[in-house]
Scaffold this motif. Structure first.
Motif, PDB file in Angstrom:
ATOM      1  N   PHE A  36      -0.136  -7.794  -4.743  1.00 18.28           N
ATOM      2  CA  PHE A  36       0.603  -6.559  -4.548  1.00 18.28           C
ATOM      3  C   PHE A  36       0.318  -6.040  -3.138  1.00 18.28           C
ATOM      4  N   TYR A  37       1.376  -5.729  -2.403  1.00 17.87           N
ATOM      5  CA  TYR A  37       1.254  -5.151  -1.075  1.00 17.87           C
ATOM      6  C   TYR A  37       1.696  -3.696  -1.136  1.00 17.87           C
ATOM      7  N   LEU A  38       0.903  -2.830  -0.508  1.00 15.67           N
ATOM      8  CA  LEU A  38       1.201  -1.402  -0.494  1.00 15.67           C
ATOM      9  C   LEU A  38       1.297  -0.928   0.943  1.00 15.67           C
ATOM     10  N   GLY A  39       2.143   0.064   1.155  1.00 15.36           N
ATOM     11  CA  GLY A  39       2.342   0.593   2.500  1.00 15.36           C
ATOM     12  C   GLY A  39       1.085   1.205   3.094  1.00 15.36           C
ATOM     13  N   GLY A  40       0.203   1.739   2.248  1.00 16.67           N
ATOM     14  CA  GLY A  40      -1.064   2.276   2.738  1.00 16.67           C
ATOM     15  C   GLY A  40      -0.986   3.675   3.306  1.00 16.67           C
ATOM     16  N   TYR A  41       0.131   4.359   3.089  1.00 19.56           N
ATOM     17  CA  TYR A  41       0.260   5.709   3.617  1.00 19.56           C
ATOM     18  C   TYR A  41       0.936   6.584   2.576  1.00 19.56           C
ATOM     19  N   GLY A  42       0.413   7.731   2.350  1.00 18.44           N
ATOM     20  CA  GLY A  42       1.083   8.701   1.498  1.00 18.44           C
ATOM     21  C   GLY A  42       0.659   8.657   0.050  1.00 18.44           C
ATOM     22  N   ALA A  43       1.121   9.662  -0.671  1.00 19.33           N
ATOM     23  CA  ALA A  43       0.726   9.867  -2.056  1.00 19.33           C
ATOM     24  C   ALA A  43       1.203   8.749  -2.985  1.00 19.33           C
ATOM     25  N   PHE A  44       2.417   8.257  -2.771  1.00 22.63           N
ATOM     26  CA  PHE A  44       2.927   7.187  -3.637  1.00 22.63           C
ATOM     27  C   PHE A  44       2.065   5.939  -3.514  1.00 22.63           C
ATOM     28  N   ASP A  45       1.766   5.541  -2.307  1.00 28.08           N
ATOM     29  CA  ASP A  45       0.969   4.330  -2.093  1.00 28.08           C
ATOM     30  C   ASP A  45      -0.433   4.479  -2.670  1.00 28.08           C
ATOM     31  N   ARG A  46      -1.036   5.661  -2.529  1.00 29.11           N
ATOM     32  CA  ARG A  46      -2.366   5.894  -3.098  1.00 29.11           C
ATOM     33  C   ARG A  46      -2.320   5.835  -4.623  1.00 29.11           C
ATOM     34  N   LEU A  47      -1.280   6.410  -5.216  1.00 28.56           N
ATOM     35  CA  LEU A  47      -1.154   6.393  -6.675  1.00 28.56           C
ATOM     36  C   LEU A  47      -0.947   4.959  -7.160  1.00 28.56           C
ATOM     37  N   ALA A  48      -0.082   4.227  -6.528  1.00 33.93           N
ATOM     38  CA  ALA A  48       0.160   2.826  -6.921  1.00 33.93           C
ATOM     39  C   ALA A  48      -1.126   2.007  -6.800  1.00 33.93           C
ATOM     40  N   ALA A  49      -1.880   2.212  -5.737  1.00 32.67           N
ATOM     41  CA  ALA A  49      -3.125   1.472  -5.536  1.00 32.67           C
ATOM     42  C   ALA A  49      -4.135   1.820  -6.634  1.00 32.67           C
TER      43      ALA A  49
END
Length: 55
Positions: A36-49
């Motif tokens: 899984f690759y995440l953008g690493g910025y913002g609330a959505f990416d933190r929640l997904a991680a």
């Protein structure tokens, strides 16, 4: 299977989004997703991680 998530810096309806992400990521894992690759910025990416770490 590789999966990419990229979201917004701010999110609304956090609980509904969290529930949706848990369902979607679990389904993807069951279908064979291993990376899984995440953008690493913002609330959505933190929640997904956070959800992926739990799973």
């Amino acid at each position: 299977m590789n999966v990419t998530f990229c979201g917004h810096a701010q999110i609304t309806e956090r609980e509904a989004l969290q529930s949706w992400l848990q369902t979607v990521t679990q389904s993807l894992i069951e279908q064979g997703a291993t990376t899984f690759y995440l953008g690493g910025y913002g609330a959505f990416d933190r929640l997904a991680a956070a959800i992926l770490r739990e799973q």
